[in-house]
Design a protein around this motif. Structure first.
Motif, PDB file in Angstrom:
ATOM      1  N   GLY A   1      82.906 -72.401  33.408  1.00 14.21           N
ATOM      2  CA  GLY A   1      82.158 -72.199  33.295  1.00 14.21           C
ATOM      3  C   GLY A   1      81.357 -71.289  33.337  1.00 14.21           C
ATOM      4  N   ALA A   2      80.487 -70.517  33.818  1.00 11.32           N
ATOM      5  CA  ALA A   2      79.726 -68.798  32.721  1.00 11.32           C
ATOM      6  C   ALA A   2      79.968 -67.517  33.820  1.00 11.32           C
ATOM      7  CB  ALA A   2      77.969 -68.813  33.033  1.00 11.32           C
TER       8      ALA A   2
ATOM      9  N   TYR B   1      82.069 -66.392  29.311  1.00 12.23           N
ATOM     10  CA  TYR B   1      82.247 -67.146  29.166  1.00 12.23           C
ATOM     11  C   TYR B   1      82.180 -67.317  27.618  1.00 12.23           C
ATOM     12  CZ  TYR B   1      82.457 -72.364  27.755  1.00 12.23           C
ATOM     13  OH  TYR B   1      83.072 -73.456  27.631  1.00 12.23           O
TER      14      TYR B   1
ATOM     15  N   HIS C   1      78.059 -79.372  23.675  1.00 11.61           N
ATOM     16  CA  HIS C   1      76.736 -78.929  24.690  1.00 11.61           C
ATOM     17  C   HIS C   1      76.795 -79.241  26.362  1.00 11.61           C
ATOM     18  CE1 HIS C   1      73.910 -77.116  21.777  1.00 11.61           C
ATOM     19  NE2 HIS C   1      75.017 -77.523  20.730  1.00 11.61           N
TER      20      HIS C   1
ATOM     21  N   TYR D   1      81.518 -72.652  39.000  1.00 13.33           N
ATOM     22  CA  TYR D   1      81.332 -72.704  38.495  1.00 13.33           C
ATOM     23  C   TYR D   1      81.096 -73.893  37.405  1.00 13.33           C
ATOM     24  CZ  TYR D   1      84.571 -69.264  38.867  1.00 13.33           C
ATOM     25  OH  TYR D   1      85.221 -68.144  39.215  1.00 13.33           O
ATOM     26  N   SER D   2      80.504 -74.935  38.086  1.00 11.26           N
ATOM     27  CA  SER D   2      80.304 -76.485  37.325  1.00 11.26           C
ATOM     28  C   SER D   2      78.391 -76.309  36.669  1.00 11.26           C
ATOM     29  CB  SER D   2      80.253 -77.036  38.303  1.00 11.26           C
ATOM     30  OG  SER D   2      80.791 -77.347  39.178  1.00 11.26           O
ATOM     31  N   GLY D   3      78.478 -77.239  35.888  1.00  8.84           N
ATOM     32  CA  GLY D   3      77.494 -77.092  35.026  1.00  8.84           C
ATOM     33  C   GLY D   3      75.739 -78.366  36.362  1.00  8.84           C
TER      34      GLY D   3
ATOM     35  N   LYS E   1      68.702 -80.781  43.396  1.00  2.07           N
ATOM     36  CA  LYS E   1      67.555 -79.996  43.630  1.00  2.07           C
ATOM     37  C   LYS E   1      67.189 -79.357  42.355  1.00  2.07           C
ATOM     38  CE  LYS E   1      67.831 -77.459  47.905  1.00  2.07           C
ATOM     39  NZ  LYS E   1      69.555 -77.930  48.664  1.00  2.07           N
TER      40      LYS E   1
ATOM     41  N   PHE F   1      65.874 -77.214  39.685  1.00  2.00           N
ATOM     42  CA  PHE F   1      64.818 -75.761  39.589  1.00  2.00           C
ATOM     43  C   PHE F   1      63.747 -75.691  38.252  1.00  2.00           C
ATOM     44  CE2 PHE F   1      69.225 -73.951  40.392  1.00  2.00           C
ATOM     45  CZ  PHE F   1      68.881 -73.618  41.992  1.00  2.00           C
TER      46      PHE F   1
ATOM     47  N   ARG G   1      67.741 -79.796  27.713  1.00  2.00           N
ATOM     48  CA  ARG G   1      69.322 -80.344  27.012  1.00  2.00           C
ATOM     49  C   ARG G   1      69.725 -80.807  26.261  1.00  2.00           C
ATOM     50  NH1 ARG G   1      67.839 -75.813  29.488  1.00  2.00           N
ATOM     51  NH2 ARG G   1      69.778 -74.473  30.798  1.00  2.00           N
TER      52      ARG G   1
ATOM     53  N   ARG H   1      66.912 -69.514  38.599  1.00  2.00           N
ATOM     54  CA  ARG H   1      67.950 -68.685  38.625  1.00  2.00           C
ATOM     55  C   ARG H   1      67.699 -67.445  37.363  1.00  2.00           C
ATOM     56  NH1 ARG H   1      73.289 -73.085  38.546  1.00  2.00           N
ATOM     57  NH2 ARG H   1      72.553 -72.485  36.671  1.00  2.00           N
TER      58      ARG H   1
HETATM   59  C1  UD1 Z   1      76.062 -75.342  30.998  1.00  2.00           C
HETATM   60  C2  UD1 Z   1      77.176 -73.979  31.373  1.00  2.00           C
HETATM   61  C3  UD1 Z   1      77.632 -73.210  30.336  1.00  2.00           C
HETATM   62  C4  UD1 Z   1      78.256 -74.588  29.483  1.00  2.00           C
HETATM   63  C5  UD1 Z   1      77.437 -75.459  30.022  1.00  2.00           C
HETATM   64  C6  UD1 Z   1      77.638 -77.116  28.586  1.00  2.00           C
HETATM   65  C7  UD1 Z   1      76.678 -73.071  33.607  1.00  2.00           C
HETATM   66  C8  UD1 Z   1      76.426 -71.952  33.696  1.00  2.00           C
HETATM   67  N1  UD1 Z   1      76.601 -73.351  32.597  1.00  2.00           N
HETATM   68  O1  UD1 Z   1      74.890 -74.662  30.357  1.00  2.00           O
HETATM   69  O2  UD1 Z   1      78.928 -72.622  30.932  1.00  2.00           O
HETATM   70  O3  UD1 Z   1      78.999 -74.015  27.959  1.00  2.00           O
HETATM   71  O4  UD1 Z   1      76.545 -75.991  29.934  1.00  2.00           O
HETATM   72  O5  UD1 Z   1      78.168 -77.747  28.963  1.00  2.00           O
HETATM   73  O6  UD1 Z   1      78.674 -73.493  34.212  1.00  2.00           O
HETATM   74  N2  UD1 Z   1      70.098 -76.471  37.223  1.00  2.00           N
HETATM   75  C9  UD1 Z   1      68.459 -76.565  38.383  1.00  2.00           C
HETATM   76  N3  UD1 Z   1      69.332 -77.806  39.540  1.00  2.00           N
HETATM   77  C10 UD1 Z   1      71.445 -76.948  39.891  1.00  2.00           C
HETATM   78  C11 UD1 Z   1      71.441 -76.200  39.644  1.00  2.00           C
HETATM   79  C12 UD1 Z   1      71.399 -76.021  37.523  1.00  2.00           C
HETATM   80  O7  UD1 Z   1      67.913 -77.699  37.786  1.00  2.00           O
HETATM   81  O8  UD1 Z   1      71.183 -77.494  40.973  1.00  2.00           O
HETATM   82  C13 UD1 Z   1      69.149 -76.259  36.052  1.00  2.00           C
HETATM   83  C14 UD1 Z   1      69.170 -74.925  35.722  1.00  2.00           C
HETATM   84  O9  UD1 Z   1      68.356 -74.394  35.760  1.00  2.00           O
HETATM   85  C15 UD1 Z   1      68.752 -75.150  34.378  1.00  2.00           C
HETATM   86  C16 UD1 Z   1      69.929 -76.251  33.847  1.00  2.00           C
HETATM   87  O10 UD1 Z   1      69.432 -77.703  35.315  1.00  2.00           O
HETATM   88  O11 UD1 Z   1      67.404 -75.050  33.527  1.00  2.00           O
HETATM   89  C17 UD1 Z   1      71.091 -76.347  33.392  1.00  2.00           C
HETATM   90  O12 UD1 Z   1      71.921 -75.890  34.515  1.00  2.00           O
HETATM   91  P1  UD1 Z   1      73.803 -75.315  33.831  1.00  2.00           P
HETATM   92  O13 UD1 Z   1      74.002 -76.591  33.292  1.00  2.00           O
HETATM   93  O14 UD1 Z   1      73.759 -74.890  35.263  1.00  2.00           O
HETATM   94  O15 UD1 Z   1      73.644 -74.318  32.816  1.00  2.00           O
HETATM   95  P2  UD1 Z   1      73.514 -74.612  31.527  1.00  2.00           P
HETATM   96  O16 UD1 Z   1      72.870 -73.503  30.743  1.00  2.00           O
HETATM   97  O17 UD1 Z   1      72.959 -75.608  30.523  1.00  2.00           O
END
Ligand code: UD1
Length: 354
Positions: free
Chosen positions: A85-86, A184, A212, A225-227, A243, A245, A252, A314
């Protein structure tokens, strides 16, 4: 697969009970390697009081004596154990420092003492920070941080530091600067640097795999802490619309956990046969997708629900981060087998953990 392995080895696999470690253990065994699986069963990942599965020993990598014992007869260490997680806030820093940084230093010291010189290290795309961008006028640029006024007005892309033009994402290769932006990420960069210094001083071989966005069956449920994959998947399970954002255009690279495991098998081999020094590789599918595509693929597979694009943001989020898969293909012979289109549709109904 067994036939493709030239020399079977004994592998100490840390984090063996985790989402990723479980799949690596299975593929290493299937490839003919002997796996010594260990895990500290962190409550944040496994729940309170969880016991390791029968083929995994309870072990804290910070415990030098226990690591020394586990290293007996081991040829290669595959180090997956980490707090992920971050980081929710600054209070999490000692946990990352202890479980990620300090534990890795203990492991490296005990590997040195035991004469074990081969390491596969789980790293992350987060070491790159904001990703790479190209300006239509000024070429590759380091973009300015996104402004609140832009984000509030629905302008989500970065701007060029020279002419203020919106910039486009470009592929991030392994030579991109390391710019950690979270606890992290700081701990992953530190792990890489300790491992690099260890390889220099011991003549050891280290392959760091920069994962990734990993997804797949057995992924832990939604936590702070989830992605995003786990978050969307958990919303669907509750019958809620995912949802999305910003405008959903964030790019990605989503890579299936079985491809992560395959990359670890390839990396294990790559540390052998006289290899020395430190090398890092992106581990990705090579097929970038937008966050809206991810939400739509999951919704389509479940049926009866559509993503909600919220326009919310965010502040700490990275706009785009898209990996270059070329180096891993050329030097490790690793190419992802699972197309994210197919993999994400399967993930929509796959079992989660915890
Ligand atoms: C994530 C992890 C990072 C991990 C990487 C690789 C977090 C915060 N980040 O990075 O630690 O190393 O994956 O596995 O845990 N979003 C939505 N809706 C939501 C949540 C997120 O649209 O409910 C969007 C965010 O705005 C962002 C994207 O999805 O643009 C990815 O978010 P997230 O998976 O949290 O972070 P990563 O930067 O991809």
């Amino acid at each position: 697969r067994r036939a493709t392995v030239r020399s079977a080895v004994r592998v100490l696999l840390t984090g063996a009970a985790g989402f990723i470690g479980t799949r690596i253990g299975a593929q290493l065994s299937a490839a003919g390697h002997e796996v010594v699986g260990v895990d500290v069963m962190l409550p944040a990942a496994h729940g309170d009081g969880a016991q390791p599965p029968p083929d995994v020993r309870l072990l804290d990598v910070r415990d030098a004596d226990a690591v020394a014992e586990a290293l007996r007869g081991v040829d290669v260490v595959c180090h997956q154990a980490a707090v992920v997680g971050a980081g929710v806030n600054a209070a999490d820093a000692p946990s990352y420092g202890s479980h990620n940084d300090f534990a890795t230093t203990v492991l490296l010291a005990e590997m040195y003492a035991a004469g074990c010189r081969r390491l596969v290290l789980a790293s992350s795309m987060v070491v790159y920070g904001q990703g790479r961008y190209g300006c239509p006028q000024h070429g590759i640029v380091d973009p300015v941080p996104r402004r609140r006024a832009d984000l509030d007005a629905g302008v989500f892309d970065h701007r060029c530091p020279v002419g203020d033009e919106p910039v486009d994402w470009v592929l991030v290769d392994e030579d991109a600067p390391l710019r950690p932006r979270s606890l992290y990420a700081a701990s992953k960069v530190a792990q890489e640097h300790y491992a690099l210094a260890w390889a220099e001083s011991t003549g050891g071989a280290v392959v760091a795999l920069r994962y990734h966005n990993v997804y797949g069956p057995g992924m832990p449920r939604d936590t702070p802490y989830s992605g995003v994959a786990a978050i969307f998947r958990s919303s669907l399970e509750k019958g809620d619309a995912p949802k999305v954002f910003e405008d959903g255009g964030q790019m990605r690279d989503f890579v299936h956990v079985d491809d992560i495991a395959a990359a670890n098998v390839a990396a294990t081999a790559a540390t052998g046969a006289g290899a020395a020094g430190f090398d890092a590789y992106n581990v990705c599918s090579g097929r970038p997708v937008s966050i809206l595509d991810v939400a739509s693929a999951l919704c389509d597979a479940r049926g009866g629900i559509s993503p909600a694009v919220t326009g919310q943001y965010r502040s700490g989020d990275v706009r785009h981060i898209v990996a270059d898969p070329a180096k891993a293909a050329q030097r490790l012979g690793f190419r992802a087998a699972v197309d994210p289109g197919t993999g994400l549709r399967e993930f929509a109904d796959a079992p989660l953990r915890g």
